[in-house]
Design an enzyme around this catalytic site. Structure first.
Site, PDB file in Angstrom:
ATOM      1  N   GLY A 195      13.050 107.899  32.508  1.00 21.09           N
ATOM      2  CA  GLY A 195      12.986 106.946  33.867  1.00 21.09           C
ATOM      3  C   GLY A 195      13.016 106.155  34.154  1.00 21.09           C
TER       4      GLY A 195
ATOM      5  CG  ASN B 120      13.644  96.944  -3.259  1.00 18.70           C
ATOM      6  OD1 ASN B 120      14.157  96.796  -2.240  1.00 18.70           O
ATOM      7  ND2 ASN B 120      14.098  97.962  -4.087  1.00 18.70           N
TER       8      ASN B 120
ATOM      9  CD  GLU C  47      13.521  76.964   3.983  1.00 20.42           C
ATOM     10  OE1 GLU C  47      14.653  76.760   3.873  1.00 20.42           O
ATOM     11  OE2 GLU C  47      13.440  77.032   2.657  1.00 20.42           O
ATOM     12  N   PRO C  48      14.665  78.175   8.871  1.00 31.24           N
ATOM     13  CG  PRO C  48      13.802  75.759  10.326  1.00 31.24           C
ATOM     14  CD  PRO C  48      13.625  76.592   9.233  1.00 31.24           C
TER      15      PRO C  48
ATOM     16  N   GLY D  47       6.193  83.318   2.943  1.00 32.54           N
ATOM     17  CA  GLY D  47       7.946  82.337   3.993  1.00 32.54           C
ATOM     18  C   GLY D  47       8.980  81.943   2.754  1.00 32.54           C
ATOM     19  CG  LEU D  48      12.462  84.336   1.330  1.00 32.52           C
ATOM     20  CD1 LEU D  48      12.840  83.390   0.016  1.00 32.52           C
ATOM     21  CD2 LEU D  48      13.104  85.747   1.299  1.00 32.52           C
TER      22      LEU D  48
ATOM     23  CD  GLU E 224      10.543  92.339   4.989  1.00 36.66           C
ATOM     24  OE1 GLU E 224      10.770  92.487   4.067  1.00 36.66           O
ATOM     25  OE2 GLU E 224       9.830  92.629   5.246  1.00 36.66           O
TER      26      GLU E 224
ATOM     27  CD1 TRP F 126      13.376  83.353  11.676  1.00 32.74           C
ATOM     28  CD2 TRP F 126      11.732  83.821  13.881  1.00 32.74           C
ATOM     29  NE1 TRP F 126      13.219  82.674  13.087  1.00 32.74           N
ATOM     30  CE2 TRP F 126      13.268  83.168  14.095  1.00 32.74           C
ATOM     31  CE3 TRP F 126      11.324  84.478  14.422  1.00 32.74           C
ATOM     32  CZ2 TRP F 126      13.747  83.338  15.541  1.00 32.74           C
ATOM     33  CZ3 TRP F 126      11.494  83.877  15.790  1.00 32.74           C
ATOM     34  CH2 TRP F 126      12.236  83.827  16.729  1.00 32.74           C
TER      35      TRP F 126
ATOM     36  N   GLY G 208      18.048  82.664   6.054  1.00 34.00           N
ATOM     37  CA  GLY G 208      18.216  83.952   7.404  1.00 34.00           C
ATOM     38  C   GLY G 208      18.483  85.458   5.911  1.00 34.00           C
TER      39      GLY G 208
HETATM   40  C1  LIG Z   1       9.513  88.897  14.015  1.00 29.51           C
HETATM   41  C2  LIG Z   1      10.136  88.933  13.179  1.00 29.51           C
HETATM   42  C3  LIG Z   1       9.112  89.320  11.778  1.00 29.51           C
HETATM   43  C4  LIG Z   1       9.797  87.910  10.689  1.00 29.51           C
HETATM   44  N1  LIG Z   1       8.792  88.460   9.713  1.00 29.51           N
HETATM   45  C5  LIG Z   1       8.851  86.699   8.448  1.00 29.51           C
HETATM   46  C6  LIG Z   1       8.180  86.600   6.969  1.00 29.51           C
HETATM   47  O1  LIG Z   1       6.721  88.014   7.482  1.00 29.51           O
HETATM   48  N2  LIG Z   1       9.176  86.016   6.389  1.00 29.51           N
HETATM   49  C7  LIG Z   1      10.050  85.803   6.063  1.00 29.51           C
HETATM   50  O2  LIG Z   1      10.464  85.146   5.237  1.00 29.51           O
HETATM   51  N3  LIG Z   1      10.837  86.414   7.058  1.00 29.51           N
HETATM   52  C8  LIG Z   1      10.855  87.064   8.500  1.00 29.51           C
HETATM   53  N4  LIG Z   1      10.788  87.238   9.413  1.00 29.51           N
HETATM   54  C9  LIG Z   1      12.381  87.131   9.085  1.00 29.51           C
HETATM   55  C10 LIG Z   1      13.775  88.094   8.842  1.00 29.51           C
HETATM   56  O3  LIG Z   1      13.493  88.647   7.738  1.00 29.51           O
HETATM   57  C11 LIG Z   1      15.328  86.755   9.338  1.00 29.51           C
HETATM   58  O4  LIG Z   1      15.185  87.106  10.468  1.00 29.51           O
HETATM   59  C12 LIG Z   1      16.386  88.234   8.871  1.00 29.51           C
HETATM   60  O5  LIG Z   1      16.524  87.183   7.253  1.00 29.51           O
HETATM   61  C13 LIG Z   1      18.152  87.459   9.297  1.00 29.51           C
HETATM   62  O6  LIG Z   1      17.523  86.348   8.916  1.00 29.51           O
HETATM   63  P1  LIG Z   1      18.164  84.963  11.364  1.00 29.51           P
HETATM   64  O7  LIG Z   1      17.525  85.543  11.831  1.00 29.51           O
HETATM   65  O8  LIG Z   1      18.600  83.675   9.929  1.00 29.51           O
HETATM   66  O9  LIG Z   1      19.813  85.818  10.794  1.00 29.51           O
HETATM   67  P2  LIG Z   1      21.157  85.599   9.721  1.00 29.51           P
HETATM   68  O10 LIG Z   1      21.064  85.496   8.478  1.00 29.51           O
HETATM   69  O11 LIG Z   1      21.546  84.019  10.910  1.00 29.51           O
HETATM   70  O12 LIG Z   1      21.979  86.575  10.456  1.00 29.51           O
HETATM   71  C14 LIG Z   1      22.704  86.403  11.872  1.00 29.51           C
HETATM   72  C15 LIG Z   1      23.845  88.037  12.274  1.00 29.51           C
HETATM   73  O13 LIG Z   1      24.982  87.554  10.934  1.00 29.51           O
HETATM   74  C16 LIG Z   1      24.677  88.158  10.126  1.00 29.51           C
HETATM   75  N5  LIG Z   1      25.457  88.361   9.196  1.00 29.51           N
HETATM   76  C17 LIG Z   1      25.154  86.871   8.101  1.00 29.51           C
HETATM   77  N6  LIG Z   1      25.550  86.961   7.134  1.00 29.51           N
HETATM   78  C18 LIG Z   1      26.030  87.853   7.003  1.00 29.51           C
HETATM   79  C19 LIG Z   1      27.621  88.602   6.517  1.00 29.51           C
HETATM   80  N7  LIG Z   1      27.176  88.018   4.704  1.00 29.51           N
HETATM   81  N8  LIG Z   1      28.273  89.246   6.545  1.00 29.51           N
HETATM   82  C20 LIG Z   1      28.174  90.084   7.910  1.00 29.51           C
HETATM   83  N9  LIG Z   1      27.081  89.595   8.395  1.00 29.51           N
HETATM   84  C21 LIG Z   1      26.275  88.762   8.256  1.00 29.51           C
HETATM   85  C22 LIG Z   1      23.468  89.105  10.400  1.00 29.51           C
HETATM   86  O14 LIG Z   1      23.643  90.424  10.283  1.00 29.51           O
HETATM   87  C23 LIG Z   1      23.083  88.950  12.472  1.00 29.51           C
HETATM   88  O15 LIG Z   1      23.758  89.846  12.717  1.00 29.51           O
HETATM   89  C24 LIG Z   1      11.145  87.443  10.287  1.00 29.51           C
HETATM   90  C25 LIG Z   1      12.141  87.971  11.497  1.00 29.51           C
HETATM   91  C26 LIG Z   1      11.040  88.230  12.827  1.00 29.51           C
HETATM   92  C27 LIG Z   1      12.177  88.290  13.791  1.00 29.51           C
END
Ligand SMILES: Cc1cc2nc3c(=O)[nH]c(=O)nc-3n(C[C@H](O)[C@H](O)[C@H](O)COP(=O)(O)OP(=O)(O)OC[C@H]3O[C@@H](n4cnc5c(N)ncnc54)[C@H](O)[C@@H]3O)c2cc1C
Length: 396
Positions: free
Chosen positions: A351, A252, A145-146, A142-143, A375, A174, A149
């Site tokens: 198709g 990583n 948060e809402p 769990g890293l 990731e 997530w 990301g």
């Molecule tokens: C099915 C699924 C499983 C997952 N499993 C795990 C898990 O087991 N454990 C865990 O901890 N997480 C998990 N995740 C979370 C995942 O790692 C995050 O969704 C990811 O890090 C992106 O964060 P976010 O969704 O909050 O998007 P955001 O960080 O809000 O990004 C939204 C958009 O903004 C862009 N953006 C953000 N910052 C910048 C910047 N500096 N410059 C340009 N563009 C930027 C992003 O590239 C993206 O296009 C999972 C996600 C999914 C969908």
């Protein structure tokens, strides 16, 4: 006569003979995982994707444990101590079936187990790792948060000391396998920076809610974790963890698996398109005979093989101890993008049939949306590479 005249025509399935340089042990692991994946997973995966879950995740975990893929790149504590390339090949063969199934293995081995293996006490390692390797216990990581990301340093989950205990409050979002996990590795901000905590999921104050209505990675369980005054003893903190670098180093490892995994999804889509194009007839001939289809197949062939070479080279660097995290960013960015292009082209070749679960292409295409996001998104890895080549950080 030149060598070129003697060469036999390349195999469409391994055009550049990427697998030709594998050792006998690596080929063995590839074949064992491929047999399991095609025999045990492939017949079920469309139903699981359709249902939006893995109906018997515990049985699947046990099967993965018996196969030996959980934490297979780790040494000791019941883990196989396999090479990075072998681990990559296992990820490739699993993701050729479905990204969600490879995610199960990545989260268990590269995230939860690696965190405990790398930063845990001897007691923590002995308590958790052998049973996690065997698939008797399921872990999550769990890293995210809402509201945190791509920028995990902005996390709001807090761990505060209370006497000799720690008390955790916050929400993680997530989280793969969160609601079926026996143990959660939770990252929280403390007075001394970000630390990792090993949280048995039956601890009072811990709860997990399944995320429903996903359109991607449906054969995978994704959850929200709620930590409401979760009280833990001192022995729950990962003693070697300290700062954001700790969870990032685990990520990583998981990204490395994704580099290979994406090549599996790409290969599966390319193979499906090649087969379909050979048998589907329109205008009185197989669609594989049309120039526009051949252009698609040629582009897919290039993407699949270049991605395969990239994954193998990064794996060889890793086994030689020369893999920098920007190498992994290179692989994650390029191999996932290649897989997305291949899946899209493969879907078009199918198709109308391509939009159904009878064929794997749209399922892979949808899964790859998640693979490109978690990731580290494509943008974040592009920024990582940009920084590597310019020396200038453009993250904020
Ligand atoms: C099915 C699924 C499983 C997952 N499993 C795990 C898990 O087991 N454990 C865990 O901890 N997480 C998990 N995740 C979370 C995942 O790692 C995050 O969704 C990811 O890090 C992106 O964060 P976010 O969704 O909050 O998007 P955001 O960080 O809000 O990004 C939204 C958009 O903004 C862009 N953006 C953000 N910052 C910048 C910047 N500096 N410059 C340009 N563009 C930027 C992003 O590239 C993206 O296009 C999972 C996600 C999914 C969908």
């Amino acid at each position: 006569m030149s060598n070129a005249h003697k060469a036999t025509a390349p195999d469409p399935g391994d055009f550049l003979e990427v697998d030709g340089s594998l050792s006998a042990e690596e080929r063995d692991i590839r074949d064992t995982v491929r047999d399991f994946a095609t025999g045990e997973l492939l017949p079920n995966v469309a139903d699981w994707f359709d249902a939006g879950t893995i109906p018997d995740a515990r049985a699947l975990a046990k099967s993965f444990g018996d196969l030996g893929v959980f934490g297979m790149h780790l040494d000791g504590y019941g883990c196989a101590g396999a090479s990075a390339v072998s681990y990559g090949l296992a990820c490739r063969e699993l993701e050729a079936v479905d990204s969600g199934l490879r995610s199960f293995v990545s989260v268990q081995g590269s995230l939860a187990m690696t965190a405990i293996h790398r930063f845990g006490s001897e007691e923590q390692k002995n308590t958790w790792l052998p049973k996690m390797a065997a698939g008797e216990l399921i872990g999550c990581f769990g890293l995210t948060e809402p509201d945190s990301g791509s920028d995990p340093g902005s996390m709001r989950t807090r761990a505060r000391r209370d006497g000799s205990d720690w008390v955790l409050d916050g929400t993680k979002m997530w989280i793969t396998n969160g609601s079926i996990a026996d143990v959660a590795v939770v990252w929280a901000a403390t007075e001394d920076g970000i630390r990792g905590f090993v949280v048995p999921t039956n601890t009072p104050g811990f709860s997990a809610n399944v995320v429903h209505r996903k359109l991607s990675l449906r054969a995978s369980i994704t959850s929200e974790l709620v930590l409401d005054g979760v009280r833990l003893p001192e022995s729950a903190v990962l003693p070697g963890s300290g700062g954001l670098g700790s969870p990032l180093s685990c990520l990583n490892e998981a990204r490395y698996g994704i580099v290979w995994g994406a090549t599996g999804a790409a290969r599966a889509c390319y193979q499906a398109a090649l087969d379909y194009a050979a048998t589907r007839e329109q205008f009185g001939r197989a669609i594989s005979g049309f120039q526009l289809t051949q252009r698609k197949l040629a582009d897919m062939l290039v993407d699949v093989n270049q991605a395969g070479l990239t994954a193998l080279q990064i794996g060889r660097l890793k086994d030689a101890g020369r893999c920098h995290h920007t190498h992994v960013s290179f692989g994650k960015l390029s191999c996932v993008a290649a897989a997305q292009r291949v899946a899209g082209e493969a879907r078009s070749i199918h198709g109308a049939n391509g939009i159904t679960l009878e064929y794997p292409v749209l399922r892979h295409m949808l899964n790859l949306e998640t693979v490109a996001t978690y990731e580290g998104t494509a943008e974040i890895h592009a920024l990582s590479l940009g920084q590597a080549v310019t020396g200038v950080s453009a993250f904020r």
